[in-house]
Design a protein around this motif. Structure first.
Motif, PDB file in Angstrom:
ATOM      1  N   LEU A 239       3.095  12.255 -16.631  1.00  0.00           N
ATOM      2  CA  LEU A 239       2.799  10.995 -17.306  1.00  0.00           C
ATOM      3  C   LEU A 239       2.581   9.831 -16.348  1.00  0.00           C
ATOM      4  O   LEU A 239       2.185   8.757 -16.769  1.00  0.00           O
ATOM      5  N   LEU A 240       2.827  10.033 -15.064  1.00  0.00           N
ATOM      6  CA  LEU A 240       2.617   8.984 -14.083  1.00  0.00           C
ATOM      7  C   LEU A 240       1.260   9.212 -13.424  1.00  0.00           C
ATOM      8  O   LEU A 240       1.020  10.263 -12.843  1.00  0.00           O
ATOM      9  N   PRO A 241       0.350   8.237 -13.512  1.00  0.00           N
ATOM     10  CA  PRO A 241      -0.981   8.458 -12.952  1.00  0.00           C
ATOM     11  C   PRO A 241      -0.965   8.455 -11.430  1.00  0.00           C
ATOM     12  O   PRO A 241      -0.074   7.877 -10.806  1.00  0.00           O
ATOM     13  N   THR A 242      -1.938   9.082 -10.854  1.00  0.00           N
ATOM     14  CA  THR A 242      -2.093   9.087  -9.401  1.00  0.00           C
ATOM     15  C   THR A 242      -3.221   8.161  -8.986  1.00  0.00           C
ATOM     16  O   THR A 242      -3.044   7.280  -8.149  1.00  0.00           O
ATOM     17  N   THR A 243      -4.378   8.359  -9.573  1.00  0.00           N
ATOM     18  CA  THR A 243      -5.586   7.683  -9.104  1.00  0.00           C
ATOM     19  C   THR A 243      -5.462   6.167  -9.110  1.00  0.00           C
ATOM     20  O   THR A 243      -5.826   5.509  -8.145  1.00  0.00           O
ATOM     21  N   ILE A 244      -4.936   5.589 -10.173  1.00  0.00           N
ATOM     22  CA  ILE A 244      -4.881   4.130 -10.244  1.00  0.00           C
ATOM     23  C   ILE A 244      -3.962   3.551  -9.174  1.00  0.00           C
ATOM     24  O   ILE A 244      -4.260   2.507  -8.579  1.00  0.00           O
ATOM     25  N   PHE A 245      -2.869   4.227  -8.871  1.00  0.00           N
ATOM     26  CA  PHE A 245      -1.985   3.741  -7.811  1.00  0.00           C
ATOM     27  C   PHE A 245      -2.657   3.873  -6.454  1.00  0.00           C
ATOM     28  O   PHE A 245      -2.511   3.021  -5.583  1.00  0.00           O
ATOM     29  N   TRP A 246      -3.405   4.957  -6.259  1.00  0.00           N
ATOM     30  CA  TRP A 246      -4.089   5.137  -4.983  1.00  0.00           C
ATOM     31  C   TRP A 246      -5.262   4.174  -4.840  1.00  0.00           C
ATOM     32  O   TRP A 246      -5.598   3.784  -3.727  1.00  0.00           O
ATOM     33  N   ILE A 247      -5.867   3.773  -5.949  1.00  0.00           N
ATOM     34  CA  ILE A 247      -6.887   2.724  -5.877  1.00  0.00           C
ATOM     35  C   ILE A 247      -6.241   1.436  -5.367  1.00  0.00           C
ATOM     36  O   ILE A 247      -6.795   0.751  -4.502  1.00  0.00           O
ATOM     37  N   GLY A 248      -5.067   1.119  -5.883  1.00  0.00           N
ATOM     38  CA  GLY A 248      -4.343  -0.058  -5.404  1.00  0.00           C
ATOM     39  C   GLY A 248      -3.964   0.061  -3.941  1.00  0.00           C
ATOM     40  O   GLY A 248      -4.059  -0.911  -3.178  1.00  0.00           O
ATOM     41  N   ALA A 249      -3.538   1.248  -3.523  1.00  0.00           N
ATOM     42  CA  ALA A 249      -3.185   1.465  -2.115  1.00  0.00           C
ATOM     43  C   ALA A 249      -4.412   1.275  -1.223  1.00  0.00           C
ATOM     44  O   ALA A 249      -4.321   0.636  -0.163  1.00  0.00           O
ATOM     45  N   VAL A 250      -5.547   1.809  -1.652  1.00  0.00           N
ATOM     46  CA  VAL A 250      -6.782   1.641  -0.876  1.00  0.00           C
ATOM     47  C   VAL A 250      -7.128   0.158  -0.760  1.00  0.00           C
ATOM     48  O   VAL A 250      -7.520  -0.323   0.299  1.00  0.00           O
ATOM     49  N   TRP A 251      -6.962  -0.572  -1.847  1.00  0.00           N
ATOM     50  CA  TRP A 251      -7.255  -2.003  -1.824  1.00  0.00           C
ATOM     51  C   TRP A 251      -6.361  -2.707  -0.794  1.00  0.00           C
ATOM     52  O   TRP A 251      -6.842  -3.502   0.005  1.00  0.00           O
ATOM     53  N   CYS A 252      -5.073  -2.403  -0.809  1.00  0.00           N
ATOM     54  CA  CYS A 252      -4.149  -3.020   0.151  1.00  0.00           C
ATOM     55  C   CYS A 252      -4.465  -2.599   1.581  1.00  0.00           C
ATOM     56  O   CYS A 252      -4.521  -3.431   2.492  1.00  0.00           O
TER      57      CYS A 252
ATOM     58  N   GLY B  90       0.818  -1.209   0.000  1.00  0.00           N
ATOM     59  CA  GLY B  90       0.000   0.000   0.000  1.00  0.00           C
ATOM     60  C   GLY B  90       0.852   1.259   0.000  1.00  0.00           C
ATOM     61  O   GLY B  90       0.584   2.206  -0.750  1.00  0.00           O
ATOM     62  N   TRP B  91       1.898   1.277   0.819  1.00  0.00           N
ATOM     63  CA  TRP B  91       2.791   2.439   0.853  1.00  0.00           C
ATOM     64  C   TRP B  91       3.511   2.623  -0.477  1.00  0.00           C
ATOM     65  O   TRP B  91       3.665   3.741  -0.961  1.00  0.00           O
ATOM     66  N   GLY B  92       3.952   1.514  -1.083  1.00  0.00           N
ATOM     67  CA  GLY B  92       4.620   1.621  -2.384  1.00  0.00           C
ATOM     68  C   GLY B  92       3.697   2.208  -3.438  1.00  0.00           C
ATOM     69  O   GLY B  92       4.082   3.105  -4.200  1.00  0.00           O
ATOM     70  N   LEU B  93       2.457   1.734  -3.481  1.00  0.00           N
ATOM     71  CA  LEU B  93       1.477   2.260  -4.437  1.00  0.00           C
ATOM     72  C   LEU B  93       1.139   3.721  -4.124  1.00  0.00           C
ATOM     73  O   LEU B  93       0.988   4.544  -5.033  1.00  0.00           O
ATOM     74  N   PHE B  94       1.024   4.033  -2.843  1.00  0.00           N
ATOM     75  CA  PHE B  94       0.724   5.423  -2.457  1.00  0.00           C
ATOM     76  C   PHE B  94       1.843   6.354  -2.908  1.00  0.00           C
ATOM     77  O   PHE B  94       1.586   7.433  -3.452  1.00  0.00           O
ATOM     78  N   ILE B  95       3.079   5.953  -2.699  1.00  0.00           N
ATOM     79  CA  ILE B  95       4.220   6.794  -3.083  1.00  0.00           C
ATOM     80  C   ILE B  95       4.257   6.985  -4.596  1.00  0.00           C
ATOM     81  O   ILE B  95       4.487   8.099  -5.087  1.00  0.00           O
ATOM     82  N   LEU B  96       4.026   5.911  -5.359  1.00  0.00           N
ATOM     83  CA  LEU B  96       3.972   6.055  -6.821  1.00  0.00           C
ATOM     84  C   LEU B  96       2.885   7.047  -7.232  1.00  0.00           C
ATOM     85  O   LEU B  96       3.083   7.886  -8.110  1.00  0.00           O
ATOM     86  N   GLY B  97       1.731   6.962  -6.591  1.00  0.00           N
ATOM     87  CA  GLY B  97       0.650   7.900  -6.887  1.00  0.00           C
ATOM     88  C   GLY B  97       1.013   9.326  -6.509  1.00  0.00           C
ATOM     89  O   GLY B  97       0.685  10.271  -7.229  1.00  0.00           O
ATOM     90  N   ALA B  98       1.697   9.486  -5.381  1.00  0.00           N
ATOM     91  CA  ALA B  98       2.105  10.833  -4.961  1.00  0.00           C
ATOM     92  C   ALA B  98       3.101  11.427  -5.948  1.00  0.00           C
ATOM     93  O   ALA B  98       3.030  12.619  -6.268  1.00  0.00           O
ATOM     94  N   VAL B  99       4.005  10.616  -6.468  1.00  0.00           N
ATOM     95  CA  VAL B  99       4.946  11.088  -7.484  1.00  0.00           C
ATOM     96  C   VAL B  99       4.171  11.504  -8.734  1.00  0.00           C
ATOM     97  O   VAL B  99       4.511  12.478  -9.405  1.00  0.00           O
ATOM     98  N   GLY B 100       3.092  10.783  -9.021  1.00  0.00           N
ATOM     99  CA  GLY B 100       2.259  11.108 -10.178  1.00  0.00           C
ATOM    100  C   GLY B 100       1.595  12.470 -10.091  1.00  0.00           C
ATOM    101  O   GLY B 100       1.187  13.032 -11.113  1.00  0.00           O
TER     102      GLY B 100
END
Length: 128
Positions: free
Chosen positions: A28-41, A13-23
């Motif tokens: 070109l790096l999305p935020t929402t899809i990574f944060w959806i993954g973080a929410v799932w985790c 979850g933290w890894g996905l959240f950080i990727l989304g924050a970088v987005g």
């Protein structure tokens, strides 16, 4: 949930959240899809962190609508396709991939775009 599994879900979850924050700062790096993954985790390992993402003023509602109803706004769909297109163009220019890899990536992105456009859009009562 087993403590080891919970720990791995929190780390993911933290890894996905950080990727989304970088987005947020890299176009070109999305935020929402990574944060959806973080929410799932985090919904399985750290619900308090899920609440923080859902409370985000800009990305909370799109994440909530997708998680709860499977909905993606029309603007979200356009932005995703635009981002995939720009990413593919940069991949072609910088990566110099062979035609087989280019075709495979293009096919994958096309399938994702088709899936994306088949998602329902939020009803007026749910749009913020």
């Amino acid at each position: 949930m087993h403590p080891v599994s919970r720990a791995w879900m929190q780390i993911a979850g933290w890894g996905l959240f950080i990727l989304g924050a970088v987005g947020i700062v890299l176009p070109l790096l999305p935020t929402t899809i990574f944060w959806i993954g973080a929410v799932w985790c985090w919904s399985r390992s750290a619900p308090h962190l899920t609440k923080r993402i859902l409370a985000h003023p800009r990305f909370g509602q799109p994440v909530y609508l997708f998680i709860t109803y499977g909905e993606i706004s029309r603007m979200g769909k356009w932005m995703a396709v635009l981002g995939m297109s720009l990413g593919f163009a940069i991949f072609q220019l910088i990566g110099s991939p062979g035609w087989q890899l280019s075709l495979a990536v293009l096919l994958l992105l096309t399938l994702v775009a088709i899936w994306l456009w088949q998602r329902p859009e939020p009803t007026l009562s749910r749009q913020g």
